[in-house]
Design an enzyme around this catalytic site. Structure first.
Site, PDB file in Angstrom:
ATOM      1  N   CYS A 132      -5.845   0.697   7.310  1.00  0.00           N
ATOM      2  CA  CYS A 132      -5.636   1.138   5.924  1.00  0.00           C
ATOM      3  C   CYS A 132      -6.810   2.014   5.477  1.00  0.00           C
ATOM      4  O   CYS A 132      -7.973   1.591   5.518  1.00  0.00           O
ATOM      5  CB  CYS A 132      -5.506  -0.083   5.019  1.00  0.00           C
ATOM      6  SG  CYS A 132      -5.270   0.327   3.272  1.00  0.00           S
ATOM      7  N   ARG A 166       3.069   4.876   6.369  1.00  0.00           N
ATOM      8  CA  ARG A 166       3.545   4.172   7.565  1.00  0.00           C
ATOM      9  C   ARG A 166       4.124   2.798   7.258  1.00  0.00           C
ATOM     10  O   ARG A 166       4.690   2.163   8.140  1.00  0.00           O
ATOM     11  CB  ARG A 166       2.379   4.022   8.561  1.00  0.00           C
ATOM     12  CG  ARG A 166       1.833   5.347   9.044  1.00  0.00           C
ATOM     13  CD  ARG A 166       0.493   5.169   9.726  1.00  0.00           C
ATOM     14  NE  ARG A 166      -0.543   4.742   8.781  1.00  0.00           N
ATOM     15  CZ  ARG A 166      -1.822   4.533   9.110  1.00  0.00           C
ATOM     16  NH1 ARG A 166      -2.218   4.698  10.357  1.00  0.00           N
ATOM     17  NH2 ARG A 166      -2.696   4.168   8.194  1.00  0.00           N
ATOM     18  N   ASP A 200       0.480   3.782   1.704  1.00  0.00           N
ATOM     19  CA  ASP A 200       0.447   4.379   3.044  1.00  0.00           C
ATOM     20  C   ASP A 200       1.860   4.690   3.557  1.00  0.00           C
ATOM     21  O   ASP A 200       2.748   3.829   3.512  1.00  0.00           O
ATOM     22  CB  ASP A 200      -0.264   3.408   3.998  1.00  0.00           C
ATOM     23  CG  ASP A 200      -0.611   4.055   5.321  1.00  0.00           C
ATOM     24  OD1 ASP A 200       0.324   4.491   6.029  1.00  0.00           O
ATOM     25  OD2 ASP A 200      -1.809   4.119   5.658  1.00  0.00           O
ATOM     26  N   CYS A 223       0.843  -1.190   0.000  1.00  0.00           N
ATOM     27  CA  CYS A 223       0.000   0.000   0.000  1.00  0.00           C
ATOM     28  C   CYS A 223       0.889   1.254   0.000  1.00  0.00           C
ATOM     29  O   CYS A 223       1.993   1.247   0.532  1.00  0.00           O
ATOM     30  CB  CYS A 223      -0.902   0.003   1.233  1.00  0.00           C
ATOM     31  SG  CYS A 223      -2.052   1.400   1.272  1.00  0.00           S
ATOM     32  N   HIS A 275      -2.057  -3.838   5.258  1.00  0.00           N
ATOM     33  CA  HIS A 275      -1.758  -3.376   6.618  1.00  0.00           C
ATOM     34  C   HIS A 275      -3.035  -2.996   7.361  1.00  0.00           C
ATOM     35  O   HIS A 275      -4.090  -2.766   6.745  1.00  0.00           O
ATOM     36  CB  HIS A 275      -0.800  -2.181   6.572  1.00  0.00           C
ATOM     37  CG  HIS A 275      -1.382  -0.954   5.954  1.00  0.00           C
ATOM     38  ND1 HIS A 275      -1.881   0.096   6.695  1.00  0.00           N
ATOM     39  CD2 HIS A 275      -1.587  -0.617   4.665  1.00  0.00           C
ATOM     40  CE1 HIS A 275      -2.338   1.024   5.876  1.00  0.00           C
ATOM     41  NE2 HIS A 275      -2.174   0.626   4.638  1.00  0.00           N
TER      42      HIS A 275
HETATM   43 ZN   LIG Z   1      -3.257   1.307   3.076  1.00  0.00          ZN
END
Ligand SMILES: [Zn+2]
Length: 203
Positions: A99, A44, A42, A40, A96
């Protein structure tokens, strides 16, 4: 923030890069990554950091909700290059917890492109809806299940791409693994073990 990143780069060059100069010289000559990562976007979930990997280890594709679409030329080109030229034997699809993409699949979004993109994961939502109704899951439990079902579905999508199918029939590779990274604990949970029966995913 941009200045902080550039300052961080100067520290990297003076520290890590200089301390391991031979290694960085070797990967400057050519890359030989052993993992192809589909994760992803993302911020993090930084694949190098969370797996303790050095640059040169992981060939990376990231998008919203770690989705594999058969008509996505971007991911198709990356997978073809990774397998044919880089000879990468293992692909990890890593989702994750917490999300935003998964939450958007569950709750729906009004934005055009995001909604269309997330339609590719609709099969995971349909399955999760059924299980959640049967088991009486609350929203958080449902989001956790949807993240897992999305990983399984995207593995299925990947395994169904003609290029992957043919390559697997010929060589037995790539092995496709499904992982879930927990942003709360930093831990990775194996959802699908690409080396065993778990890789034969059913919907
Ligand atoms: Zn995500």
């Amino acid at each position: 923030m941009v200045a902080e990143l550039l300052a961080g780069n100067r520290r990297f060059v003076a520290g890590e890069f200089t301390q391991h100069l031979d290694y960085y010289k070797s990967i400057a000559a050519s890359q030989t990554p052993s993992i192809l990562w589909i994760g992803c976007s993302d911020s993090r979930v930084s694949e190098d950091v969370v797996t303790g990997s050095k640059p040169g280890t992981i060939f990376v594709h990231r998008n919203v909700a770690n989705i594999v679409s058969f008509n996505d030329v971007n991911v198709a080109a990356l997978v073809e290059y990774g397998i044919t030229h880089l000879k990468i034997p293992d692909i990890v699809i890593c989702g994750h917890t917490k999300c935003g993409g998964i939450r958007a699949i569950e709750e729906g979004v009004s934005e055009n492109y995001i909604a269309d993109w997330l339609l590719i994961a609709q099969g995971a939502k349909d399955k999760t809806d059924r299980i959640a109704a049967e088991q009486g899951l609350d929203l958080e439990q449902k989001l956790d299940l949807l993240a897992r079902e999305n990983i399984r579905l995207q593995i299925k999508h990947l395994n169904n791409i003609s290029f992957i199918k043919r390559h697997k029939q010929k060589t037995g590779l790539p092995r496709v693994h499904g992982w879930l990274y927990a942003v709360e604990t930093g831990q990775i949970e194996v959802i699908v073990d690409g080396t065993g029966e778990g890789s034969a995913v059913k919907s």
